[in-house]
Design a protein around this motif. Structure first.
Motif, PDB file in Angstrom:
ATOM      1  N   ARG A 115      -2.992  -1.294 -11.508  1.00 11.38           N
ATOM      2  CA  ARG A 115      -3.262  -2.935 -10.374  1.00 11.38           C
ATOM      3  C   ARG A 115      -3.568  -3.012  -9.025  1.00 11.38           C
ATOM      4  NH1 ARG A 115       0.685  -7.052 -12.172  1.00 11.38           N
ATOM      5  NH2 ARG A 115       1.491  -7.477 -10.225  1.00 11.38           N
ATOM      6  N   GLY A 116      -3.572  -1.452  -8.615  1.00  3.05           N
ATOM      7  CA  GLY A 116      -3.695  -1.491  -7.026  1.00  3.05           C
ATOM      8  C   GLY A 116      -5.667  -0.887  -7.065  1.00  3.05           C
ATOM      9  N   MET A 117      -5.949  -0.783  -5.942  1.00  3.45           N
ATOM     10  CA  MET A 117      -7.334  -0.158  -5.409  1.00  3.45           C
ATOM     11  C   MET A 117      -7.454   1.309  -5.072  1.00  3.45           C
ATOM     12  SD  MET A 117      -8.674  -3.320  -3.352  1.00  3.45           S
ATOM     13  CE  MET A 117      -7.872  -4.361  -1.814  1.00  3.45           C
ATOM     14  N   TYR A 118      -8.105   1.890  -4.687  1.00  2.00           N
ATOM     15  CA  TYR A 118      -8.035   3.662  -3.964  1.00  2.00           C
ATOM     16  C   TYR A 118      -9.048   2.720  -2.909  1.00  2.00           C
ATOM     17  CZ  TYR A 118      -5.572   5.492  -7.680  1.00  2.00           C
ATOM     18  OH  TYR A 118      -4.255   5.883  -8.711  1.00  2.00           O
ATOM     19  N   VAL A 119      -8.916   2.708  -1.738  1.00  5.79           N
ATOM     20  CA  VAL A 119      -9.556   1.604  -0.754  1.00  5.79           C
ATOM     21  C   VAL A 119      -9.420   2.747   1.127  1.00  5.79           C
ATOM     22  CG1 VAL A 119     -10.689  -0.246  -2.034  1.00  5.79           C
ATOM     23  CG2 VAL A 119      -8.911  -0.076  -0.328  1.00  5.79           C
ATOM     24  N   SER A 120     -10.137   2.758   1.379  1.00  2.00           N
ATOM     25  CA  SER A 120      -9.777   2.205   3.571  1.00  2.00           C
ATOM     26  C   SER A 120      -8.840   1.400   3.449  1.00  2.00           C
ATOM     27  CB  SER A 120     -10.888   2.416   3.955  1.00  2.00           C
ATOM     28  OG  SER A 120     -10.481   2.953   4.882  1.00  2.00           O
ATOM     29  N   ALA A 121      -7.929   1.391   4.106  1.00  2.00           N
ATOM     30  CA  ALA A 121      -7.215  -0.613   4.645  1.00  2.00           C
ATOM     31  C   ALA A 121      -7.742  -0.427   6.025  1.00  2.00           C
ATOM     32  CB  ALA A 121      -5.951   0.055   4.811  1.00  2.00           C
ATOM     33  N   TYR A 122      -8.769   0.512   6.914  1.00  2.00           N
ATOM     34  CA  TYR A 122      -9.218   0.091   8.123  1.00  2.00           C
ATOM     35  C   TYR A 122     -10.152  -1.031   7.909  1.00  2.00           C
ATOM     36  CZ  TYR A 122     -10.914   0.170  12.832  1.00  2.00           C
ATOM     37  OH  TYR A 122     -11.217   0.435  13.544  1.00  2.00           O
ATOM     38  N   PRO A 123     -11.149  -1.066   7.435  1.00  2.00           N
ATOM     39  CA  PRO A 123     -12.022  -1.610   6.943  1.00  2.00           C
ATOM     40  C   PRO A 123     -12.074  -3.143   6.429  1.00  2.00           C
ATOM     41  CG  PRO A 123     -12.897  -0.270   5.213  1.00  2.00           C
ATOM     42  CD  PRO A 123     -11.631  -0.142   5.947  1.00  2.00           C
ATOM     43  N   TRP A 169       0.400  -1.049  -0.078  1.00  2.00           N
ATOM     44  CA  TRP A 169      -0.021  -0.271   0.121  1.00  2.00           C
ATOM     45  C   TRP A 169       0.709   1.216   0.021  1.00  2.00           C
ATOM     46  CZ3 TRP A 169       0.338  -3.937   3.745  1.00  2.00           C
ATOM     47  CH2 TRP A 169       0.644  -3.060   5.131  1.00  2.00           C
ATOM     48  N   GLU A 170       0.244   2.597  -0.981  1.00  2.00           N
ATOM     49  CA  GLU A 170       0.996   3.742  -0.342  1.00  2.00           C
ATOM     50  C   GLU A 170      -0.264   4.431  -0.165  1.00  2.00           C
ATOM     51  OE1 GLU A 170       2.733   4.849  -4.155  1.00  2.00           O
ATOM     52  OE2 GLU A 170       3.727   3.616  -4.186  1.00  2.00           O
ATOM     53  N   TRP A 171       0.121   5.025   1.032  1.00  2.00           N
ATOM     54  CA  TRP A 171      -0.830   6.045   1.888  1.00  2.00           C
ATOM     55  C   TRP A 171      -1.093   7.385   1.089  1.00  2.00           C
ATOM     56  CZ3 TRP A 171      -3.372   3.268   4.868  1.00  2.00           C
ATOM     57  CH2 TRP A 171      -2.612   2.393   5.755  1.00  2.00           C
TER      58      TRP A 171
END
Length: 438
Positions: free
Chosen positions: A50-58, A9-11
């Motif tokens: 290749r990546g998704m924009y989501v919140s990693a918390y849930p 991940w990249e914040w």
């Protein structure tokens, strides 16, 4: 063959300064080896990424909350919505579009299965990855743990230390470090229960039988029978006592000492096939089919145990075929709950495979339909013993067998056509899609 699972991940800048969701908003990638589970098409930006924009918390909270079931609960024959809510990423929700990714355990290895998604009027994102792989369970634990701790570190960087995630993860870690608590959670998970969701006496009553049947038997029954585990265990014990037939495996001590189980990071069917080949070698079976008379002789029973579904050792109302010790360690007894001769032969050989897999594990073996590594080993061992691949291909005599060839081979080896199909699929002669359903 196993692969490496990785969460990357990249914040991204928080869109709200005090929101857990916003603080952990990220460009998240989940990879299996070189393949990206999260590969997607974004119609709005007209990009393939290749990546998704989501919140990693849930995501982290889902992984921590379902830790025990993800780690231990096998994939059922038929997935129901309740199972998918604990094993599939779309269950996370929270307004994000997640890949159709499923995690399931056989105890030793983790299934990682992703399916492509369809375009939707409500979402510009479509996931395009579609593949299946396997990851060693210990590796899965480490990868998921690092993901959760990475999210917690992000929160701590913003001064947040008392989140729900922090509490759940602290509890999971404490239980994981306590052998008794970990054992309880494992049995709950195998039986399909969330932590503390099982009836109060469920695990306690099962563990009370450990001295009689062994912990592995309890775990296998929990996975197969779930809430009926204790009832089915007691029925197997009573059936073995009152109706079981005594048997004695030829050269069993030699089998135990000489058959090697191989690398636990390889697939159970691969280790089982090698074990079956070694057993055939010790028993001087060459590549020939095993007749009912010869199989009965090797098990130390009368031939009618295999051929008469109303005879000795037949308990058709038993939940599973099983074997176990009777009168201390004096007699080893066997019951079969199947009618067809091919199924009875298969069950007997499965129970031999279980004895080799866990020769020092306990006093009861059951041949169930659960998706644990032990049951997979049993099934593949019986396949390899009754229908060796090389002998099967020699009998068929062609690279791509027809349905008639498979029927003829099943009759030749006295096995079911499904067993022949499965053997050919496992050795990549036929695609998995040809396997009969059920």
């Amino acid at each position: 063959m196993s692969e490496h699972l990785e969460f990357k991940w990249e914040w991204l800048p928080p869109f709200e300064p005090e929101s857990l969701e916003a603080i952990t908003f990220a460009d998240m990638r989940i990879c299996l080896g070189e393949k990206a589970v999260t590969e997607l098409e974004d119609d709005r930006s007209r990009t393939l990424r290749r990546g998704m924009y989501v919140s990693a918390y849930p995501l982290a909270l889902f992984l921590a909350t379902n830790w025990w079931r993800l780690r231990w609960e096998p994939k059922p024959v038929q997935e129901d919505p309740a199972w998918r809510m604990r094993h599939c990423l779309p269950a996370i929700g929270e307004g994000y579009v997640w890949p159709d990714l499923t995690f399931a355990s056989d105890g030793e290895m983790m299934l990682v299965a992703v399916r492509s998604t369809e375009k939707s009027r409500t979402s510009p994102v479509r996931y395009i990855a579609d593949f299946t792989g396997w990851v060693p369970a210990a590796s899965f634990e480490g990868v998921v743990g690092r993901c959760i701790e990475g999210v917690l570190a992000r929160l701590e960087a913003f001064g947040i230390t008392n989140s729900e995630l922090a509490g759940v993860w602290a509890e999971v870690r404490a239980e994981n470090d306590d052998p008794a608590a970990a054992c309880l959670r494992r049995i709950e998970a195998l039986a399909g229960y969330d932590p503390d969701e099982a009836p109060e006496a469920f695990v306690r009553d099962l563990l009370d039988t450990e001295a009689e049947v062994g912990l592995p038997a309890i775990q296998e029954l929990a996975a197969a029978s779930q809430s009926r585990a204790l009832k089915d265990l007691r029925m197997l014990q009573e059936s073995l006592r009152s109706q079981g037939v005594t048997f004695r495996i030829a050269d069993f001590e030699r089998l135990i000492s000489e058959v090697q189980l191989g690398n636990p990071t390889s697939q159970p069917w691969q280790r089982a096939y090698a074990a079956a080949q070694k057993v055939r070698q010790i028993w001087n079976l060459d590549e020939k089919p095993i007749s009912n008379s010869r199989l009965a002789e090797l098990f130390g029973v009368q031939r009618n145990v295999l051929e008469d579904d109303q005879g000795a050792g037949s308990v058709l109302n038993a939940p599973y075929s099983a074997s176990g010790w009777h009168r201390g360690n004096v007699d080893r007894r066997l019951i079969l709950n199947r009618k067809p001769v091919t199924s009875r032969r298969f069950a007997m050989c499965r129970l031999l495979g279980d004895g080799i897999f866990g020769s020092h594990d306990g006093h009861l073996s059951a041949a169930t339909d659960a998706g644990t590594s032990r049951q997979k080993f049993q099934r593949a061992f019986a396949q390899g013993l009754l229908c060796p691949f090389e002998a099967l291909m020699e009998f068929i005599g062609k690279a791509v067998p027809s349905d008639d060839d498979i029927e003829d081979a099943a009759a030749h080896f006295t096995v079911s056509p499904r067993l022949v199909f499965t053997t050919l699929v496992n050795h990549h002669v036929l695609p998995r899609e040809v396997l009969p359903v059920g």
